[in-house]
Design an enzyme around this catalytic site. Structure first.
Site, short mmCIF file in Angstrom:
data_model
loop_
_atom_site.label_atom_id
_atom_site.label_comp_id
_atom_site.label_asym_id
_atom_site.label_seq_id
_atom_site.Cartn_x
_atom_site.Cartn_y
_atom_site.Cartn_z
N ARG A 192 0.84 -1.27 -0.14
CA ARG A 192 0.08 -0.10 0.12
C ARG A 192 1.04 1.39 0.04
O ARG A 192 1.80 1.36 1.01
CB ARG A 192 -0.69 0.02 1.41
N ASN A 237 -7.15 1.68 10.14
CA ASN A 237 -5.71 1.97 10.66
C ASN A 237 -6.02 1.78 12.02
O ASN A 237 -6.71 2.66 12.68
CB ASN A 237 -5.47 3.05 10.25
N GLU A 249 -3.18 -0.10 8.13
CA GLU A 249 -1.88 0.34 8.73
C GLU A 249 -1.94 -0.21 10.34
O GLU A 249 -3.30 -0.36 10.92
CB GLU A 249 -1.80 1.89 9.24
N GLU A 302 -7.43 8.12 6.25
CA GLU A 302 -7.72 8.93 7.46
C GLU A 302 -8.09 10.19 7.45
O GLU A 302 -7.48 11.20 8.05
CB GLU A 302 -6.43 8.93 8.31
N TYR A 309 -3.97 2.05 15.94
CA TYR A 309 -2.90 2.17 16.87
C TYR A 309 -2.77 1.81 18.29
O TYR A 309 -2.34 1.41 19.04
CB TYR A 309 -2.14 3.57 16.53
N HIS A 326 -3.24 10.68 0.66
CA HIS A 326 -2.78 10.55 1.94
C HIS A 326 -2.13 11.86 2.36
O HIS A 326 -0.96 12.07 2.54
CB HIS A 326 -1.56 9.54 1.88
#
Ligand code: IFM
Length: 452
Positions: A80, A295, A356, A169, A297, A124
């Site tokens: 990606r 994504n 991600e 995002e 985290y 992005h």
């Protein structure tokens, strides 16, 4: 790290890595590339730690072949990356800059030749500066410009790309870029930034249509998600967590998947919704997608604070190890998040890709030149197991792409946070695969061998 064997993933599961253009390419003034909001933002005194910029980044624009060789060594099945809009349309509008598209054309062919499926993201964060000068994502027109750009990229590449990601995002663009001003374009509009959410959503919907018209096989969208944990069990903190959940996890995803906005009253939006919504927008936005990019985290912990300009305040999460960034490491949060999405959207949730997941570590080569990033190995190992738990519980996840292939420009943090499986010496651009690179390669290899 646990000695328990890694669970088996489906034979068709996609293992990959992710990067983005501004964070790795460098070469900001080559082959006709125009300026992006990040070029401008990096020049603003104090905006980026130590005054770092993406001018050279990891020099991937010149070293892409070496980087693809590393990817084939890694054994990944998908990569990606993002396409830099200012390379394709230096002014953000008008005909394509052939040299800009040539770069992604060469990259696509070389990836395919190496057995790696290209998975491009169209946006992005590197909006062409001339579009920002006309209002950026606050302006409805930008959504139309985004669709034009998507069409140009797809006319050139769609014959070789199975899955396109429109936006990366968008919640971060709205909050960090337009509300708080800690990312480009550095606006501090607070709740007045909400139209950027609608215009990005519209841009996604229009771009999805343009991609399909140009022959794109699959279209997806990627957002950042975090389980929202109330700081205490008092009612006000539960309300704060609920408000955060709406903003971070639902503001974009409800319109894509359900064709309606969540209740935004906590953000001062009345029953009639945002003023910028026009008839027909939600139908465009909610056209079916082929996948949802997630994504992940860490979770977020929220409290109510009467003096806060927002209906929540982020609080530290204690009791977990943290990354070099200070982010809590909570693998079970990934299972929780995927289960939440599964429950919330049910049949409307398309197949998920983890687009991600990764961590920053203070890693530097040791005296023997190797980079022994055991914390990253522990992080990846635990998150991949947590992902397996969610799949066992019934969530349809088709792939996992770790952030990131190599160390890169971490936005406002400059080069201070290293997320890569490959160490980059930014003075010499030397690449050194870290211990985590070997771990990920062996894990993928073991999955393949088990598949037979
Ligand atoms: O580096 C970023 C990426 O660009 C978007 N998602 C989060 C990563 C780590 O902060």
């Amino acid at each position: 790290m646990t000695e328990i064997p890694m669970p088996r993933f489906p034979d068709s599961f996609t293992w990959g890595v992710a990067t983005s253009a501004y964070q790795i390419e460098g070469a900001v003034a080559e082959d006709g590339r125009g300026e992006s909001v990040w070029d401008t933002f990096c020049r603003k005194p104090g905006a980026i730690r130590d005054g770092d910029t993406g001018e050279s980044a990891a020099d991937h624009y010149h070293r892409w072949l070496e980087d693809i060789d590393l990817m084939t060594d890694l054994g990944i099945s998908a990569y990606r990356f993002s396409i830099a809009w200012p390379r394709v349309q230096p002014d953000g509008k008008g005909p394509a800059n052939r040299a800009g598209l040539d770069f992604y054309d060469r990259l696509t062919d070389a990836l395919l030749a190496g057995g790696v499926t290209p998975m491009p993201t169209l946006f992005h964060w590197d909006l062409p500066q001339p579009l920002e000068d006309e209002g950026g994502w606050m302006a409805r027109e930008t959504a139309h410009r985004f669709a034009d750009y998507a069409g140009l990229a797809a006319e050139r590449l769609a014959d070789r790309i199975p899955l396109w990601i429109t936006l990366n995002e968008p919640i971060v663009v709205t909050t960090y870029g337009y509300a708080l001003g800690v990312h480009a374009p550095g606006k501090t509009l607070m709740l007045d930034a909400l139209p950027t959410a609608h215009h990005q959503l519209l841009g996604h919907g229009l771009a999805a249509a343009a991609l399909r018209a140009a022959g794109a096989a699959g279209v997806a969208i990627t957002n950042n998600y975090s389980p929202a944990w109330p700081a205490t069990n008092i009612e006000a903190d539960a309300a704060a967590a609920h408000a955060y959940d709406i903003l971070h996890n639902r503001l974009f995803t409800d319109p894509w998947l359900l064709g309606r906005y969540p209740d935004l009253s906590a953000f001062g939006v009345g029953e009639d919704g945002l003023d910028c919504i026009r008839d027909g927008d939600l139908e465009i936005i909610a056209a079916p997608v082929d996948a949802l990019g997630v994504n992940y985290y860490s979770p977020a912990r929220l409290a109510a604070r009467p003096d806060s300009p927002l209906p929540f305040q982020l609080e530290p999460i204690a009791g977990y190890p943290v990354t070099a960034f200070g982010w809590p490491i909570v693998p079970a949060g990934l299972t929780e998040l995927l289960s939440l999405l599964h429950e919330r959207y049910g049949e409307d949730l398309p197949p998920v890709y983890i687009t991600e997941n990764g961590c920053s570590v203070d890693d530097e080569p040791g005296p023997d030149g190797t980079v022994d990033d055991q914390p990253r190995i522990r992080y990846l190992d635990a998150h991949i197991r947590a992902l397996s738990d969610a799949m066992t519980a019934g969530v349809d996840v088709r792939g996992y792409l770790t952030w990131s292939l190599m160390d890169n420009f971490e936005w406002a943090e400059g080069y201070h946070q290293r997320f890569g499986l490959i160490h980059v010496d930014f003075a010499t651009q030397q690449r050194t695969p870290k211990a985590s690179f070997g771990w990920y390669r062996d894990m993928i290899d073991a999955q393949r061998s088990a598949a037979g």
